[in-house]
Design a protein around this motif. Structure first.
Motif, mmCIF file in Angstrom:
data_model
loop_
_atom_site.group_PDB
_atom_site.id
_atom_site.type_symbol
_atom_site.label_atom_id
_atom_site.label_comp_id
_atom_site.label_asym_id
_atom_site.label_seq_id
_atom_site.Cartn_x
_atom_site.Cartn_y
_atom_site.Cartn_z
ATOM 1 N N MET A 241 50.472 89.011 19.648
ATOM 2 C CA MET A 241 51.257 88.056 19.018
ATOM 3 C C MET A 241 51.603 86.741 19.628
ATOM 4 O O MET A 241 51.542 85.842 19.137
ATOM 5 C CB MET A 241 52.434 88.709 18.211
ATOM 6 N N LEU A 242 52.029 87.019 20.872
ATOM 7 C CA LEU A 242 52.126 85.970 21.899
ATOM 8 C C LEU A 242 50.900 84.868 21.940
ATOM 9 O O LEU A 242 50.962 83.741 21.772
ATOM 10 C CB LEU A 242 52.701 86.221 23.032
ATOM 11 N N ALA A 243 49.831 85.621 22.270
ATOM 12 C CA ALA A 243 48.553 84.921 22.428
ATOM 13 C C ALA A 243 48.169 84.161 20.966
ATOM 14 O O ALA A 243 47.713 83.126 21.130
ATOM 15 C CB ALA A 243 47.398 85.938 22.649
ATOM 16 N N ARG A 244 48.331 84.703 20.094
ATOM 17 C CA ARG A 244 47.925 84.339 18.581
ATOM 18 C C ARG A 244 48.815 83.198 18.403
ATOM 19 O O ARG A 244 48.363 82.245 17.711
ATOM 20 C CB ARG A 244 48.065 85.281 17.708
ATOM 21 N N TYR A 245 50.318 83.288 18.303
ATOM 22 C CA TYR A 245 51.026 82.352 17.801
ATOM 23 C C TYR A 245 51.750 81.420 18.643
ATOM 24 O O TYR A 245 52.330 80.508 18.302
ATOM 25 C CB TYR A 245 52.207 83.254 16.917
ATOM 26 N N GLN A 246 51.487 81.793 19.972
ATOM 27 C CA GLN A 246 52.048 80.784 21.039
ATOM 28 C C GLN A 246 50.882 80.572 22.235
ATOM 29 O O GLN A 246 51.042 80.934 23.210
ATOM 30 C CB GLN A 246 53.314 81.293 21.661
ATOM 31 N N PRO A 247 49.909 80.249 21.737
ATOM 32 C CA PRO A 247 48.486 80.128 22.805
ATOM 33 C C PRO A 247 49.042 79.260 23.960
ATOM 34 O O PRO A 247 48.460 79.807 25.120
ATOM 35 C CB PRO A 247 47.649 79.504 21.933
ATOM 36 N N ALA A 248 49.914 78.299 23.686
ATOM 37 C CA ALA A 248 50.130 77.358 25.125
ATOM 38 C C ALA A 248 50.747 78.087 25.857
ATOM 39 O O ALA A 248 50.723 78.024 27.065
ATOM 40 C CB ALA A 248 50.774 76.205 24.728
ATOM 41 N N ALA A 249 51.745 79.026 25.316
ATOM 42 C CA ALA A 249 52.873 79.868 26.149
ATOM 43 C C ALA A 249 51.894 80.906 26.809
ATOM 44 O O ALA A 249 51.912 81.355 28.101
ATOM 45 C CB ALA A 249 54.018 80.451 25.487
ATOM 46 N N TRP A 250 50.998 81.341 26.241
ATOM 47 C CA TRP A 250 49.989 82.401 26.626
ATOM 48 C C TRP A 250 49.102 81.848 27.548
ATOM 49 O O TRP A 250 49.024 82.731 28.743
ATOM 50 C CB TRP A 250 49.309 83.116 25.529
ATOM 51 N N GLY A 251 48.670 80.769 27.449
ATOM 52 C CA GLY A 251 47.807 80.172 28.451
ATOM 53 C C GLY A 251 48.528 79.905 29.808
ATOM 54 O O GLY A 251 47.913 80.205 31.029
ATOM 55 N N THR A 252 49.779 79.475 29.726
ATOM 56 C CA THR A 252 50.569 79.516 30.880
ATOM 57 C C THR A 252 50.705 80.609 31.611
ATOM 58 O O THR A 252 50.917 80.944 32.763
ATOM 59 C CB THR A 252 51.922 78.816 30.596
ATOM 60 N N LEU A 253 51.343 81.705 30.901
ATOM 61 C CA LEU A 253 51.499 83.097 31.322
ATOM 62 C C LEU A 253 50.506 83.704 32.211
ATOM 63 O O LEU A 253 50.641 84.590 33.133
ATOM 64 C CB LEU A 253 52.047 84.276 30.210
#
Length: 85
Positions: free
Chosen positions: A37-49
């Motif tokens: 869900m993080l990767a799908r709905y918050q891709p910028a945050a996922w990319g940073t993580l």
């Protein structure tokens, strides 16, 4: 109070209204679902993580996902056997 998993014993919580501890497959599902869900709905945050250059969390996330790839097929097969007997 503990459940056998991957050759060791682990303490897993009992969440109301459950009568037994959380099954390891459900624990894995919850973790992977949250990451998906993080990767799908918050891709910028996922990319940073997952950027090794930007965060200290990238390597532990990578290790977690590698462990999931290695352990889940066996855990799924064991769970199917457990519920079918």
């Amino acid at each position: 109070m503990t459940r056998g998993y991957a050759g060791d014993r682990y303490f897993l919580p009992v969440l109301p209204p459950m009568k037994r501890e959380l099954h390891p497959l459900m624990a894995w599902w919850a973790v992977l679902y949250a990451l998906a869900m993080l990767a799908r709905y918050q891709p910028a945050a996922w990319g940073t993580l997952i950027s090794v250059d930007n965060t200290q969390h990238a390597v532990p996330i990578e290790r977690l996902l590698e462990r999931a790839i290695n352990h889940l097929p066996v855990l799924i097969a064991d769970t199917i056997t457990e519920v079918s007997t």
